[in-house]
Design an enzyme around this catalytic site. Structure first.
Site, short mmCIF file in Angstrom:
data_model
loop_
_atom_site.label_atom_id
_atom_site.label_comp_id
_atom_site.label_asym_id
_atom_site.label_seq_id
_atom_site.Cartn_x
_atom_site.Cartn_y
_atom_site.Cartn_z
N TYR A 1 -12.25 -5.85 8.23
CA TYR A 1 -11.34 -5.56 9.33
C TYR A 1 -11.99 -5.63 10.71
O TYR A 1 -11.32 -5.43 11.71
CB TYR A 1 -10.67 -4.20 9.07
CG TYR A 1 -10.08 -4.20 7.69
CD1 TYR A 1 -8.91 -4.92 7.42
CD2 TYR A 1 -10.74 -3.61 6.61
CE1 TYR A 1 -8.40 -5.00 6.14
CE2 TYR A 1 -10.24 -3.69 5.32
CZ TYR A 1 -9.07 -4.39 5.10
OH TYR A 1 -8.56 -4.50 3.83
N HIS B 1 -13.43 -0.74 -0.81
CA HIS B 1 -12.36 -0.03 -1.51
C HIS B 1 -12.39 -0.42 -2.98
O HIS B 1 -12.59 -1.60 -3.33
CB HIS B 1 -11.00 -0.40 -0.90
CG HIS B 1 -10.88 -0.07 0.55
ND1 HIS B 1 -11.30 -0.94 1.54
CD2 HIS B 1 -10.40 1.02 1.18
CE1 HIS B 1 -11.07 -0.40 2.73
NE2 HIS B 1 -10.53 0.79 2.55
N ASP C 1 1.36 0.48 5.11
CA ASP C 1 0.31 -0.40 4.62
C ASP C 1 0.79 -1.81 4.36
O ASP C 1 0.10 -2.79 4.65
CB ASP C 1 -0.29 0.16 3.33
CG ASP C 1 -1.39 1.18 3.58
OD1 ASP C 1 -1.69 1.45 4.76
OD2 ASP C 1 -1.94 1.71 2.60
N GLY D 1 -1.86 -1.19 -0.58
CA GLY D 1 -3.05 -1.46 0.20
C GLY D 1 -3.16 -2.87 0.77
O GLY D 1 -4.18 -3.54 0.57
N ASP E 1 -16.00 -5.23 4.10
CA ASP E 1 -15.71 -3.98 4.83
C ASP E 1 -16.69 -2.85 4.52
O ASP E 1 -16.45 -1.70 4.89
CB ASP E 1 -14.27 -3.52 4.55
CG ASP E 1 -13.90 -3.52 3.09
OD1 ASP E 1 -14.76 -3.85 2.25
OD2 ASP E 1 -12.74 -3.20 2.77
N HIS F 1 -5.54 -4.80 -4.77
CA HIS F 1 -4.81 -3.53 -4.95
C HIS F 1 -3.40 -3.72 -5.53
O HIS F 1 -2.75 -2.73 -5.86
CB HIS F 1 -4.68 -2.79 -3.62
CG HIS F 1 -5.98 -2.34 -3.03
ND1 HIS F 1 -6.89 -1.59 -3.74
CD2 HIS F 1 -6.54 -2.56 -1.81
CE1 HIS F 1 -7.95 -1.35 -2.97
NE2 HIS F 1 -7.76 -1.94 -1.81
N ASP G 1 -16.00 -5.03 -2.48
CA ASP G 1 -15.20 -4.46 -1.39
C ASP G 1 -15.52 -2.97 -1.26
O ASP G 1 -15.82 -2.31 -2.25
CB ASP G 1 -13.72 -4.66 -1.72
CG ASP G 1 -12.79 -4.50 -0.54
OD1 ASP G 1 -12.61 -3.35 -0.09
OD2 ASP G 1 -12.23 -5.51 -0.09
#
Length: 390
Positions: free
Chosen positions: A303, A172, A92, A142, A259, A134, A170
């Site tokens: 992404y 995530h 990552d 991350g 994302d 992160h 996000d």
């Protein structure tokens, strides 16, 4: 206070690069800036270069030993077995040359945005190179080496004595920022994200509400996989309005990962550009309602750098500057100039086609599930309001 907006950017931000095959690609910044340029929506006097964050500023959140490890890693002097303890050199978060300098510049960009707003030089500020939510106190995670939002929030507290509402959209969970302020009642974190059942980092459950004096100041809305615009926007709208009314912040800091879009290759949500219009629109409204307009926005995940991120991030700046030229066709110049480099067919319109994806068979079930999640997340606020009204 000025009513101008500041756009934090320089090509130096593109040096935060894990490698050509890594999904985190800051070239999306270049694509976004060029889209705004082709629209004549970005005045050069509004573009402010980022500064480098000092070690003292980074140490507001990060351990000194970790800073030293990142510096050694970027110079090729950190043994692999030690690097692994710091989350460096992983799949990552691979090590790359001058990692510390590139990462400190991203943090400094967010601090530049903070100072622009808090000193009254700008009403709103956008730093799309930031949003690395992160990163932990002593560990990379991350795709994030340093956590610019956490550093910025601590900086806002110490330099400006501000109550900060951090809003993370996000896909995530904004874990690094949440844990940095989990026991702090002067920081309120709100994260709406895909459930961690199948997605990194696996946290962000409704029952993560804070601890100690900070209990009741962390809010999480983990929406179900394949959530579509209507359900996502409903949850976001109700959560942000109610949390802002509860907390009454001095300043709002929004993390704008792009994302949650259906086309994103790393997540499982089904948002379209409709969602990415609503995110900055409501943030803008809340900033003026509670913070005298003080709004700092950063980037984050995203992404599909060709079809999604430039449109989604350009919409933030267009909302900040109250530019309504974001409907219908994208500039032909932008599409034509980048199509030869893009591995996918570029969109020609701001909005996605209605047939972007086949109908989700579990839509009603997903919507009902998200409603229950929202109710659980906001229960402490709503129950308090109910008891006060009796």
């Amino acid at each position: 206070m000025s009513d101008r907006c500041s756009f934090i950017f320089s090509d130096e931000l593109l040096k935060y690069k894990f490698g050509n095959q890594h999904p985190f690609d800051q070239f999306r910044l270049k694509l976004t800036v060029d889209l705004l340029d082709k629209m004549n929506a970005l005045n050069q006097e509004d573009v402010i270069p980022p500064r480098m964050a000092s070690d003292e500023e980074l140490a507001l959140i990060h351990d000194r030993s970790y800073l030293d490890a990142v510096k050694k890693a970027g110079n090729g002097h950190l043994p692999a077995e030690i690097a692994e303890n710091y989350g460096l050199g992983t799949e990552d978060t691979p090590i790359f040359p001058n990692m510390h300098e590139a990462s400190a510049l991203l943090v400094g960009g967010t601090l530049t945005a903070v100072d622009q707003v808090m000193t009254g030089k700008a009403l709103h500020a956008l730093h799309l190179g930031g949003g690395l939510h992160h990163g932990f106190r002593g560990k990379a995670s991350g795709f994030c080496v340093y956590n610019d939002s956490s550093v910025a929030i601590k900086y806002l507290q110490e330099k400006y004595n501000a109550r900060v509402l951090y809003v993370d959209t996000d896909a995530h969970h904004g874990d690094g920022v949440q844990w940095s302020f989990y026991d702090d009642p002067k920081v309120c974190t709100l994260s709406i994200h895909e459930t961690g059942r199948y997605l990194f980092p696996g946290t962000g459950n409704v029952n993560e509400r804070g601890q100690g004096l900070g209990y009741g100041y962390s809010f999480n809305i983990p929406v179900d996989a394949f959530t579509e615009d209507e359900s996502w926007i409903y949850a976001y709208t109700h959560a942000l309005k109610e949390v802002a009314e509860f907390f009454k912040p001095d300043v709002i800091l929004t993390q704008n990962g792009a994302d949650s879009h259906y086309l994103d290759p790393l997540t499982h949500l089904s948002s379209t550009m409709r969602t990415y219009r609503e995110i900055p629109r409501l943030a803008h409204e809340i900033a003026h309602q509670y913070c005298n307009g003080k709004w700092i926005a950063v980037g984050g995940g995203g992404y599909d750098i060709w079809r999604v991120v430039p449109r989604a991030w350009a919409l933030i700046w267009l909302e900040m500057t109250e530019n309504s030229n974001c409907y219908g066709s994208l500039p032909n110049q932008w599409v034509d100039s980048w199509q030869k480099d893009s591995p996918v067919i570029l969109p020609k319109e701001w909005d996605d086609p209605k047939n972007l994806y086949t109908p989700i068979p579990r839509k009603a079930e997903i919507t009902e599930k998200n409603l229950l999640t929202l109710e659980k997340a906001l229960y402490p606020i709503r129950s308090q309001q109910k008891s006060e009204s009796i």
